[in-house]
Design a protein around this motif. Structure first.
Motif, short mmCIF file in Angstrom:
data_model
loop_
_atom_site.label_atom_id
_atom_site.label_comp_id
_atom_site.label_asym_id
_atom_site.label_seq_id
_atom_site.Cartn_x
_atom_site.Cartn_y
_atom_site.Cartn_z
N UNK A 112 10.85 -0.50 3.97
CA UNK A 112 11.38 0.02 5.22
C UNK A 112 10.34 -0.04 6.34
N UNK A 113 9.11 0.41 5.99
CA UNK A 113 8.02 0.39 6.98
C UNK A 113 7.66 -1.04 7.35
N UNK A 164 17.20 3.46 2.20
CA UNK A 164 16.09 4.01 1.42
C UNK A 164 16.61 5.17 0.56
N UNK A 165 17.43 6.04 1.20
CA UNK A 165 17.96 7.20 0.46
C UNK A 165 18.79 6.73 -0.73
N UNK A 216 0.83 -1.20 0.00
CA UNK A 216 0.00 0.00 0.00
C UNK A 216 0.87 1.25 0.00
N UNK A 217 1.84 1.29 0.89
CA UNK A 217 2.67 2.50 1.00
C UNK A 217 3.51 2.73 -0.25
N UNK A 220 10.55 2.70 0.45
CA UNK A 220 10.02 3.19 1.72
C UNK A 220 9.04 2.16 2.31
N UNK A 236 1.31 4.09 -2.82
CA UNK A 236 0.94 5.49 -2.57
C UNK A 236 2.11 6.41 -2.96
N UNK A 237 3.34 6.03 -2.59
CA UNK A 237 4.48 6.88 -2.97
C UNK A 237 4.60 6.99 -4.49
N UNK A 269 17.20 3.84 6.95
CA UNK A 269 16.82 5.05 6.21
C UNK A 269 17.88 5.41 5.16
N UNK A 270 19.16 5.11 5.52
CA UNK A 270 20.22 5.34 4.52
C UNK A 270 19.99 4.47 3.29
N UNK A 298 10.19 -2.54 9.65
CA UNK A 298 9.95 -2.10 11.03
C UNK A 298 8.81 -2.88 11.68
#
Lengths: 584, 611
Positions: A276-277, A266-267, A43-44, A273, A47-48, A263-264, A280
């Motif tokens: 990443x979520x 992801x960057x 989903x995320x 992302x 959305x991005x 997060x690095x 977590x």
């Protein structure tokens, strides 16, 4: 796993189908739990990337749908597995009680009631926790652990390994604190039972405490025990205060590492992302299995220890059984002729014999009295007849048959036993009198038995008469009333043999005289064995035996014994002397 | 089947009880305040974590700001350590406060038990009273430490989450909150049913315990009377009911937890649907959306936690109700108001004190005892003693005889003020015992009872009890005088030998001698004796008789006798019959009267007449 585990299996396997279904539900539930973060990830990510509203609707529906299906299996899992553990608890408790019922008097003399009860409740609960919740949660957590780590690895291997770095710390501290807390807990329980003992003593002896003005002293004693209890709790609280926060701390380290390094990634575009979520999400999921591992091992340890304690009872071998029953014994007429043949008896575990070479013949219908000092073996002797303790083979005979060859139920059915300290049940007086009668006995028989025991007048004075409920152990009755109820209970059985073990000690002389007179009428056709101290109680007996240090040293009728000039005569003379003194 | 106190379970929350419980917090207000501050700060810290995540995503991941990410990570670590410290402070302060309160409460209950009338003890078995002091207080402790306070923490977390969500985006917050009514309904349903089934389960556990207790202690009786099968059937019935009650309660748990999860998923779905849409429109940052999802997951955890606390709360309420009931039981027998010569507040018994002026005043403190028209009933209307009057002069020895139930023991109970007379009065040295201090009355007497009560501790402890002024020498002399010294010396540690559970290792006769030693060591003005009925062997009997003579020598003595031989040389013998004083006088005079005493005597010695 050892033999204790093997003894548990039959109880569990009885419900193997339910366990199979229940565990399947666990697997499905776990799988579904693991899907949810995955849905969120897609989903995320969508959305991005700028998804359509339809897609959002699909994700929303998926989330609810997956959760609903999961809920159904979760429900089934709990219902089936925990339900089965309750069934096993029920089976085990029944087995426990059934075995207790087979254990002889000696078994109970060597144990405390509180201890047996705590096995039937606390220990059994620990066992149930082991086969119910522990099995359910450990299956769930192991699966979750393996699969979640698998998924995390597939997202990012390096990140996974880094995230897992603090986890061993968690497990170690769970183990360490778990056992430390357990130890403190035991010492607190021990102190609690000391505290209870102080209270118990002071309350049971309330009259002494008051009469000697010892209230302040008792309060001080209690205060000391109470303060010690708080002191021990203090140590436990310190441990607990460190335990849970340290778990949160360690788990938090993992989350920080993931945030910082993830997060690095992801960057740098190595993961999305959404990943990443989701990552977590899985990490949070892992924290529970880590805590649960420690918890489950604790439950398993405690459960097995408790199960061993329960097995000590369930697997105890009853010492007094129907193993030696013979045809002749089964067909015994049970008329009431008693014979002792060179009976020597020592309590198991103690060397010194309590009875030595006792021989005695009592023909059916006779009344025999046993006289002797405390500790001379009178009570032991009569306890061998209904096999409260086991006599050596061939030494105690009823109607010429070894009592060990007669079925216990038949033997005890023929004997009415009135103990020194009667035990009454918290039930009505009528129920207590009819305790040994297994069919519905007519009320007039019950009244007749009460009348012989001179209980009738007392009972009629109670508002609810025979329906009066006596308190715990007959607390609402006086000592004499209790003894007389126990006597009525024995008479009610209409036994061939009646045994009175100093059974009227709390009854005053006048009432005793009345009771004995009525008993003589009832017992005309029956055998009676009477243990007593007062000459008045025994002088009418057909035979009086004087016991001394486990031997019958004199036997005969009252007049003969007096003429013989031995122990009995001495006892008698002493009483005569008292009377002469009195007359002076 | 009767309903015991233990089986009664009230409401989960009772404002009246709660207010009263809170008064126990008063001495510890500062501790409680500290704990609350810690709880609140910890919740704030916990709530900040998803927010940090949002910041990381929206500010730094989006822009690729690595320094910013470092700062976030540092902040995260700082929060972790702060949370650790706060958690520790909170657990420590709260639980220690709980322990201190339990200490206070236990002392209060126990202190009250030490003052409560004996009548209360007649009605309440010791086992039940022990539960008040131990188990019930511990259940309350659960509430103080885990239950109530964690509910407070939970409520605070919920509020915090709501505030954070609203400040982040009030529209999305409303969307997330829209599932709340569902949660309320589900929780209400669960609470109602679980309370009910919990109550049933508790009842059956109590019954299992009662049954086991009774049947384990009474097992020989069960076996002698061949009741095994029927007892098993009854046990099976109770056991089965217990299982069924548990299975019922599993159902509610099995439904509740998954249902809460479904509602949680529904919230996530709504956030995705609305929030996702708004993100696409650009009105909400993606980071906020993620934070919302994280918060909503945390939102539902406290709710299921709170539901579990209801059991704790309910058990605590029931326990506190029982404890307060005990504490509220009034003490009727207290030190008299005239004790210190003050006539203040005589509202309790004004008429009695006014109408009965002390008749004669023998030398103060000598132990002159007078019963004046004393009547007594344990239960209203059922008189055990009627209109009994007599007098005991200092140094006199009085014997009391009569059949069981004649009221002999009651006389002693009244004299020591274990009970108060229903009518009439008892005077000691001309003063009504009700006007004297309790300790002052009881200090006059040493009481020797039929059943000797021994305490754990040493033999010496059992002779001197808590009386420090009785030194070892006095203990030994008292024991010697009553022939207890010989068997005590034979014990491995002599007077320092521990007495096992209720004196299990001592014979009845030895225990009797110890109680004589105790009575003698206290050197009372008046000896009160309830003669033992239990029979001991002849040798011990002789020792006991001789010890009694030592004990009575030169001392006012009141003795209940079961064997008439004990009291023949008494100065005066009272014959009680059905609660009334029927005869009194010396042995020979009473025999000559040919009345009740003569009959009692005849009965006891008839055998010897024949010989």
């Amino acid at each position: 796993m050892g033999p204790a585990f093997r003894r548990l299996l039959p109880y569990v396997l009885r419900y193997r189908r339910r366990f199979a279904i229940g565990l399947t539900c666990v697997v499905i539930t776990t799988a579904i739990q693991l899907v949810s973060p995955w849905v969120l990830k897609y989903a995320i990510d969508d959305i991005t990337r700028g998804a359509t509203r339809q897609k959002l609707a699909l994700y929303a529906a998926l989330l609810v749908g997956v959760a609903s299906v999961g809920a159904v299996f979760r429900f089934l899992m709990r219902r089936i597995l925990i339900g089965a553990s309750r069934d096993i608890e029920y089976d085990v408790r029944n087995a426990f009680f059934a075995r207790l019922q087979q254990m002889p008097l000696g078994y109970y003399q060597a144990r405390r009631t509180g201890d047996l009860m705590s096995r039937a409740t606390n220990d059994l609960n620990a066992v149930r926790m082991m086969i119910g919740p522990a099995v359910m949660y450990s299956t769930n957590t192991i699966l979750m652990f393996v699969v979640a780590i698998g998924i995390m690895l597939s997202i990012d291997t390096r990140l996974t390994l880094i995230a897992l770095l603090p986890l061993p710390l968690v497990s170690i501290s769970v183990k360490y604190f778990g056992s430390a807390i357990h130890k403190r807990f035991e010492s607190i329980q021990a102190q609690l039972s000391d505290l209870s003992a102080v209270v118990q003593e002071a309350l049971a002896g309330v009259r002494v405490v008051r009469a000697y003005n010892q209230e302040p002293h008792e309060i001080a004693r209690f205060k000391a025990a109470n303060a010690e209890y708080v002191r021990r709790n203090r140590v436990l609280i310190r441990l607990q205060g460190l335990f849970y926060p340290s778990l949160t701390l360690f788990l938090g380290f993992g989350a920080v590492l993931v945030l910082w390094l993830g997060s690095r990634e992801v960057i740098r575009g190595r993961i999305t992302l959404g990943e990443f979520v989701a990552f977590n999400g899985y990490l949070v999921m892992l924290s529970w299995p880590m805590i649960a591992f420690g918890w489950v091992t604790n439950i398993l340890q405690r459960g097995m220890a408790s199960w061993k304690r329960m097995l000590e009872v369930i697997d105890a071998v009853p010492a007094i059984t129907d193993d030696h029953v013979t045809e002749a014994g089964r067909a015994a007429p049970l008329l009431g002729a008693i014979e002792l043949r060179h009976l020597t008896f020592a309590y198991p575990g103690s060397g010194a014999p309590v009875l030595a070479d006792v021989s005695l013949t009592v023909s059916a219908g006779q009344t025999v009295a046993l006289v002797g000092a405390t500790g001379s073996g009178k009570s032991t002797l009569i306890s061998l007849l209904p096999r409260l303790h086991e006599p050596p083979p061939g030494t105690v005979l009823l109607d010429g048959i070894d009592v060990r060859e007669i079925p216990l139920a038949a033997l005890r059915g023929a004997i009415g036993f009135v103990p020194q300290e009667p035990f009454l049940f918290s039930d009505t007086i009528a129920a207590n009198i009819g305790f040994g009668v297994h069919d519905e006995a007519p009320e007039n028989r019950m009244r007749a038995a009460a009348a012989v025991a001179r209980l009738d007048k007392d009972v009629e004075a109670f508002p609810a008469a025979y329906d009066t409920v006596v308190g715990e152990r007959g607390i609402t009755l006086s000592g004499g009333q209790k003894q007389r109820t126990a006597l009525a209970r024995a008479i009610m059985m209409d036994p061939r043999v009646l045994i009175l073990d100093d059974a009227l000690s709390a009854v005053d002389t006048y009432t005793e005289e009345e009771i004995l007179a009525r008993l003589r009428a009832v017992m005309r056709q029956r055998t009676a064995i009477i243990v007593a101290h007062r000459v008045s109680t025994v002088r009418e007996a057909d035979l009086i035996c004087v016991l001394d240090k486990g031997r019958i040293v004199e036997r005969g009728r009252h007049d003969d014994l007096v003429a013989h000039g031995g122990l009995y005569a001495a006892l008698y003379r002493k009483q005569l002397l008292e009377e002469e003194l009195a007359a002076s | 089947m009767s309903i015991h106190d233990e089986e009664i379970l009230g409401k989960a929350y009772d404002a009246r009880l709660m207010r009263r419980l809170l008064t126990y917090l008063r001495p510890y207000t500062r501790h409680v305040a500290l704990a609350l501050a810690a709880i609140i700060s910890a919740s704030v810290l916990q709530l900040s974590q998803p927010y940090l995540m949002k910041l990381a995503i929206d500010r730094y991941i989006a822009t690729g700001d690595l320094h910013g990410l470092n700062r976030i990570a540092m902040a995260f670590v700082a929060i972790l350590f702060a949370a650790f410290a706060l958690d520790y402070i909170q657990t420590w302060t709260l639980q220690m406060t709980g322990q201190r309160i339990m200490f206070d409460l236990r002392m209060q209950v126990y202190g009250h038990l030490q003052r409560l009338d004996l009548q209360f003890y007649d009605r309440n078995p010791v086992g039940r009273l022990m539960t008040r002091v131990t188990t019930d207080v511990d259940v309350l402790n659960d509430m103080f430490t885990s239950g109530v306070v964690s509910i407070f923490g939970d409520v605070f977390t919920l509020l915090g989450i709501m505030i954070v969500l609203i400040t982040m985006d009030w529209r999305l917050a409303l969307v997330a909150f829209s599932v709340l009514p569902l949660i309320v309904i589900v929780t209400q349903w669960f609470r109602r049913n679980v309370r009910e089934s919990y109550r049933t389960v508790r009842t059956w556990i109590a019954r299992i315990n009662a049954f086991l207790q009774e049947h384990i202690t009474g097992m020989p009786t069960v076996q002698l009377f061949r009741r095994e099968r029927r007892a098993y059937e009854r046990f099976d019935g109770i056991n089965r009911a217990h299982r069924d009650a548990n299975v019922d309660s599993i159902f509610y748990y099995a439904v509740f937890y998954p249902l809460v999860e479904v509602v949680g998923a529904l919230a996530s779905a709504l956030i995705i649907w609305y929030g996702g849409g708004w993100t696409l429109q650009g009105t909400i940052a993606i980071g906020s959306l993620v934070a919302f999802l994280l918060y909503s997951q945390r939102f539902f955890r406290p709710i299921s936690d709170m539901s579990e606390k209801f059991n704790v709360l309910q058990a605590a309420m029931a326990s506190s109700e029982r404890i307060f009931k005990l504490l509220d039981t009034p003490v009727q027998i207290t030190s008299g108001l005239g004790a210190r010569g003050s006539g203040l507040g005589s509202q309790e018994r004004p008429m009695l004190r006014a109408t009965h002026a002390p008749s004669a005043r023998p030398d103060a403190g000598e132990g002159h005892i007078a019963f004046e028209q004393v009547s007594f009933a344990y239960n209203p209307g059922e008189y055990v003693l009627r209109d009994v009057s007599f007098e005991v002069r200092p140094g006199e020895r009085l014997g009391i005889v009569g059949a069981t139930g004649a009221g002999k023991s009651t006389l002693i109970n009244l004299l020591l003020r274990f009970y108060d007379v229903t009518e009439g009065r008892i005077l000691i040295d001309g003063r009504d015992v009700r006007d004297m201090e309790l300790a002052e009355v009881r200090r006059l007497f040493s009481l020797v009872l039929q059943d000797v009560h021994l305490f754990s501790g040493t033999i010496a402890d059992n002779i001197r009890l808590g009386e420090r002024s009785i030194d070892d020498e006095r203990v030994r002399r008292a024991a010697q005088a009553v022939h207890a010294d010989r068997f005590v010396q034979a014990l491995p540690l002599g007077y320092a030998s521990p007495v096992a559970e209720r004196g299990a290792t001592l014979s009845v006769g030895q225990k009797q001698l110890l109680s004589f030693a105790r009575a003698l060591a206290f050197n009372p003005r008046v000896l009160v004796l309830d003669e033992a009925t239990s029979s001991v062997d002849t040798e011990t009997e002789l020792l006991i008789r001789d010890a009694l003579h030592v004990l009575m020598a030169g001392r006012t003595t009141i003795a209940i006798a079961h064997r008439l031989s004990t009291i023949q040389d008494m100065d005066k013998i009272l014959v009680l019959h059905k609660g009334q004083l029927r005869e009194s006088g010396r042995h020979q005079d009473l025999l000559a009267q040919r009345g009740i005493y003569y009959k009692l005597y005849q009965l006891q010695y008839r055998d010897q007449d024949v010989g």
